[in-house]
Design a protein around this motif. Structure first.
Motif, short mmCIF file in Angstrom:
data_model
loop_
_atom_site.label_atom_id
_atom_site.label_comp_id
_atom_site.label_asym_id
_atom_site.label_seq_id
_atom_site.Cartn_x
_atom_site.Cartn_y
_atom_site.Cartn_z
N ASN A 245 0.83 -1.21 0.00
CA ASN A 245 0.00 0.00 0.00
C ASN A 245 0.87 1.26 0.00
OD1 ASN A 245 -2.21 1.76 0.22
ND2 ASN A 245 -2.21 1.62 2.44
N ARG A 246 1.91 1.25 0.85
CA ARG A 246 2.81 2.41 0.89
C ARG A 246 3.55 2.59 -0.43
NH1 ARG A 246 3.78 0.57 6.29
NH2 ARG A 246 5.73 -0.46 5.72
N GLU A 247 3.78 1.49 -1.14
CA GLU A 247 4.49 1.56 -2.43
C GLU A 247 3.55 1.83 -3.60
OE1 GLU A 247 8.19 -1.48 -1.33
OE2 GLU A 247 6.58 -2.15 -2.67
N GLY A 248 2.25 2.00 -3.29
CA GLY A 248 1.29 2.33 -4.34
C GLY A 248 0.80 1.14 -5.14
N LYS A 249 1.11 -0.10 -4.69
CA LYS A 249 0.67 -1.30 -5.40
C LYS A 249 -0.67 -1.76 -4.81
CE LYS A 249 5.49 -2.56 -6.24
NZ LYS A 249 6.58 -3.53 -5.97
N ILE A 250 -1.72 -1.03 -5.18
CA ILE A 250 -3.03 -1.18 -4.53
C ILE A 250 -3.64 -2.56 -4.80
CG2 ILE A 250 -5.32 -0.19 -4.27
CD1 ILE A 250 -2.98 1.56 -3.32
N LEU A 288 -7.47 -1.44 6.98
CA LEU A 288 -6.54 -1.45 5.85
C LEU A 288 -7.30 -1.72 4.56
CD1 LEU A 288 -3.71 -1.54 4.55
CD2 LEU A 288 -3.56 -3.95 5.26
N LEU A 289 -8.20 -2.70 4.58
CA LEU A 289 -8.99 -3.01 3.39
C LEU A 289 -9.92 -1.85 3.03
CD1 LEU A 289 -9.89 -6.78 3.76
CD2 LEU A 289 -8.92 -5.69 1.74
N ALA A 290 -10.50 -1.20 4.04
CA ALA A 290 -11.36 -0.05 3.77
C ALA A 290 -10.59 1.03 3.04
CB ALA A 290 -11.94 0.49 5.08
N ASN A 291 -9.37 1.30 3.49
CA ASN A 291 -8.54 2.32 2.86
C ASN A 291 -8.16 1.92 1.43
OD1 ASN A 291 -6.83 4.67 2.69
ND2 ASN A 291 -5.09 3.34 3.06
N LEU A 292 -7.81 0.63 1.24
CA LEU A 292 -7.42 0.17 -0.09
C LEU A 292 -8.59 0.26 -1.08
CD1 LEU A 292 -5.30 -2.93 0.99
CD2 LEU A 292 -4.43 -0.90 -0.19
N TYR A 293 -9.78 -0.16 -0.66
CA TYR A 293 -10.93 -0.06 -1.55
C TYR A 293 -11.31 1.39 -1.82
CZ TYR A 293 -11.96 -5.05 -1.63
OH TYR A 293 -11.91 -6.40 -1.86
N LYS A 569 10.63 19.29 5.20
CA LYS A 569 12.07 19.38 5.37
C LYS A 569 12.77 18.02 5.20
CE LYS A 569 11.85 23.37 8.50
NZ LYS A 569 12.06 23.85 9.90
N LYS A 570 12.00 16.92 5.29
CA LYS A 570 12.58 15.58 5.15
C LYS A 570 12.76 15.18 3.68
CE LYS A 570 10.70 13.93 9.54
NZ LYS A 570 9.86 12.91 10.19
N ASN A 571 12.27 16.07 2.76
CA ASN A 571 12.45 15.83 1.32
C ASN A 571 11.91 14.46 0.89
OD1 ASN A 571 13.79 18.35 0.88
ND2 ASN A 571 15.68 17.45 1.69
N ILE A 572 10.70 14.16 1.31
CA ILE A 572 10.05 12.90 0.93
C ILE A 572 9.58 13.02 -0.51
CG2 ILE A 572 8.14 11.33 1.43
CD1 ILE A 572 8.25 12.34 4.32
N ASN A 573 9.93 12.05 -1.32
CA ASN A 573 9.61 12.10 -2.75
C ASN A 573 8.09 12.11 -2.96
OD1 ASN A 573 10.02 12.08 -5.51
ND2 ASN A 573 9.97 9.84 -5.62
N GLY A 574 7.61 13.10 -3.72
CA GLY A 574 6.19 13.19 -4.04
C GLY A 574 5.33 13.85 -2.97
N TYR A 575 5.95 14.29 -1.88
CA TYR A 575 5.14 14.89 -0.79
C TYR A 575 4.75 16.32 -1.15
CZ TYR A 575 3.87 16.95 3.67
OH TYR A 575 3.22 17.62 4.66
N GLU A 576 3.47 16.66 -1.01
CA GLU A 576 2.97 18.00 -1.25
C GLU A 576 2.22 18.46 -0.01
OE1 GLU A 576 0.59 17.99 -4.73
OE2 GLU A 576 2.22 17.41 -6.08
#
Length: 660
Positions: A245-250, A288-293, A569-576
């Protein structure tokens, strides 16, 4: 027929209870309860009739019977009743001075604290059990099983308390301990124990953010667990799903989570026979499943699992159960204090007897008693004088603290005013620029009007007059805008007598969101964040104290922007960075929600967040009074201020104000 004695009946009923409890093919909760309770009652009658201390075999029998009942209660989710029986076992073992059963009792009750997510108590009792286990001989009960469970409990407690380095140390100790026993246990059982160790290591590395290492361990659990290790595999799939889920592989995350939850739903009886509650695991996987769906746009499925989460958590952790559990914990702490006091009193009594025997040795003893009494009297007088002095010092200190607190509260208000002023300085410049620009244009139009009047050109005169009128309208509108901003500053800065008035909450929220945004930009040129609003148009004006309410809004919005900047400030990729301000009208109350996607708040800090002088900001950047004052202001106006937060994902501050 022959008459069986009572002890034989106890043994037979205990055997039947164990069969109904621990053998899956015969598993029956009601029968297990019945035979275990009947055996307990008969065993206690035997003990009462003999009027003597428990013999070792009686202690073991009664202990095991109560543990059977406690295990059944735990598997049904009745953790408070299970804990009560296990605390009785602990007290019985302590009275019998049996370290073996004390360690065993502690090891069992840790299971209830873990299920209730009281990991501070888990760690406290697990460390106590560790010290006791070291005193138990290898021939007494199954000390290896006790040691293994103890290492797992300590590692798991450190994991949930976010002390990951300590958790890793004990998880590796657990693995080393199992490897030492490899030649003494069945190969399939060895694989099962190693799978549990790998699952624990995977959970730790996942929480440390080392996703690849965690995935490797989860995969080992899935690939190498024995056939009876289905529960361990299901837990590994749940952990793997969270990483996916964190890697975007839903899609892959959803598949793994569904396989995990289906296992616990379909194998409820098998799991209960191990003394565990399948609903506990379902309650952890369903959100977790609720969030994924939800991410996949499948609203119906997301709602189904969200509703399942709410129902199960209410069943497992409702207020009455938590209160019962806390009461038992408090009673046990009180009992331990009484035991400690009894030991102290016993030592004191022994010392007093020694002194008494010494004083009865003759005339020298009598003189010594007189001297001691005189000395004690003088010491009491000195002690009383010292106490009076300390009392005065404490009173002075308390008065100084009250003065300091008032000064800090005033400083907090002035800091809030400073933050507001920075935003106003930027916000008010825009309407003033418009006023100046349109004034200059109007002055030029007046010159043109004069020329056209001299020429008598009526058509151009009419056009210029129309332009002048439009300019004056715009000057008036922007002038009113500037006046509104000044009024907001005066409203925020002046004192208040606590007088409520009808207030447009939507307008107030919009005003202070923009003022906070421009204030942050004025103070920090590197500030970068976006914000959104979602105001309920059906929300009518609310009767509240606007001066105080505006302070709360400004403080909460500033905190939200600050949290997003700290994460940025942590420079997380894709963070807005994003802050969302939402209002919503309910039946008898209005809800204002300030949501950010910043760093979030850890579990151990949530209980402290509204305490005065507590702050997570670096020294010198916060007084620790902002949230405390905001909480008091909202409470004084009849509302509530609550926080929802998850570490690393963000925070929502929810204000609820009655509409009456």
């Amino acid at each position: 027929k022959f008459e069986q004695n009572a002890e034989e009946k106890v043994r037979l009923m205990a055997m039947i209870a164990r069969i109904y409890t621990f053998y899956t093919e015969f598993y029956n909760v009601d029968s297990g309860f019945y035979y275990a309770q009947e055996a307990i009652d008969l065993q206690q009658q035997i003990i009462s009739s003999k009027k003597s201390n428990l013999a070792p075999e009686q202690l073991e029998q009664l202990f095991r019977l109560k543990e059977i009942v406690a295990g059944l209660l735990h598997s049904l989710g009745n953790y408070s009743r299970s804990l009560q029986l296990r605390l009785e076992n602990l007290e019985m073992a302590e009275e019998g001075a049996e370290n073996t059963y004390v360690a065993w009792a502690i090891n069992n009750l840790v299971e209830d604290y873990s299920s209730m997510k009281d990991f501070e108590s888990v760690l406290k009792y697990a460390l106590k059990a560790r010290d006791l286990i070291s005193t138990i001989g290898a021939t007494q009960i199954n000390v290896n099983a006790l040691s293994l469970d103890n290492l797992a409990d300590i590692a798991d407690a450190y994991l949930h308390l976010d002390q990951l380095d300590s958790a890793l140390v004990y998880a590796k100790k657990m693995g080393d301990f199992i490897k030492e026993q490899e030649t003494e246990v069945d190969p399939e059982w060895f694989r099962y124990l190693m799978s549990n160790t790998h699952l624990l290591l995977a959970d730790i590395y996942a929480q440390k953010g080392e996703n690849q290492t965690a995935k490797n361990y989860y995969q080992q659990v899935i690939d190498k667990s024995p056939s009876f290790g289905g529960q361990t595999v299901a837990e590994a799939k749940k952990g793997m799903s969270e990483i996916m889920n964190r890697e975007g592989k839903i899609r892959e995350a959803t598949r793994l989570a569904r396989e995990a939850i289906e296992y616990f739903q379909e194998n409820r009886i098998d799991i209960q026979s191990w003394g565990e509650n399948s609903e506990l695991y379902v309650a952890e996987i369903s959100p977790l499943l609720a969030n994924l769906y939800h991410q996949a746009g499948k609203v119906d499925s997301a709602y189904h699992y969200l509703e399942l989460t709410t129902r199960l958590r209410d069943s497992l952790y409702n207020a009455d159960r938590i209160r019962q559990f806390e009461t038992l914990t408090f009673n046990e702490a009180s009992r331990q204090q009484r035991l400690e006091q009894a030991r102290i009193d016993a030592r004191q009594e022994f010392q007093n007897k020694i002194k008494l025997y010494g004083l009865l040795t003759g005339l020298a003893g009598v003189i010594l008693v007189s001297i001691l009494l005189y000395r004690n009297n003088r010491q009491k007088q000195k002690a009383n004088a010292l106490l009076r002095t300390q009392k005065l010092e404490l009173e002075n200190t308390v008065n100084e603290l009250r003065i300091t607190q008032r000064q800090l509260i005033q400083s907090e208000k002035m800091a809030s005013l400073g933050e507001l002023t920075a935003g106003i300085a930027h916000e008010i410049q825009n309407p003033l620029n418009f006023v100046n620009n349109f004034s200059d244009v109007s002055r030029e139009l007046l010159d043109e009007l004069t020329d056209e009047l001299e020429k008598g050109n009526r058509e151009d005169i009419h056009s210029i007059s129309k332009d002048l009128k439009n300019n004056l309208s715009k000057i008036s509108a922007h002038g009113h805008r500037a006046s509104s901003i000044v009024q907001s500053m005066l409203l925020h800065s002046r004192g208040t007598a606590g007088i409520k008035e009808l207030t447009d909450v939507n307008a107030l929220c919009d005003e202070y969101l923009r003022l906070a945004f421009h204030g942050m930009r004025a103070r920090d040129k590197s500030f970068s964040a976006d914000f959104k609003t979602d105001f309920d148009p059906k929300l009518d004006k609310i009767n509240l104290v606007p001066q105080e309410f505006s302070r709360v809004l400004l403080n909460l919005i500033n905190n939200a922007f600050y949290a997003t900047q700290e994460k940025a400030k942590k420079n997380i990729n894709g963070y807005e960075p994003m802050v969302i301000l939402q209002t919503q009208k309910h039946e008898n109350r209005a809800e204002i929600r300030i949501e950010d996607n910043g760093q979030g708040v850890s579990e151990e800090l949530k209980e402290k967040i509204f305490q005065p002088f507590f702050t997570t900001k670096p020294a010198g950047q916060g007084t620790g009074l902002g949230l405390s004052l905001s909480y008091d202001i909202i409470k004084a106006q009849g509302g509530t201020l609550e926080m929802e937060s998850e570490a690393g994902k963000g925070t929502s501050m929810i204000i609820s104000i009655p509409l009456d």
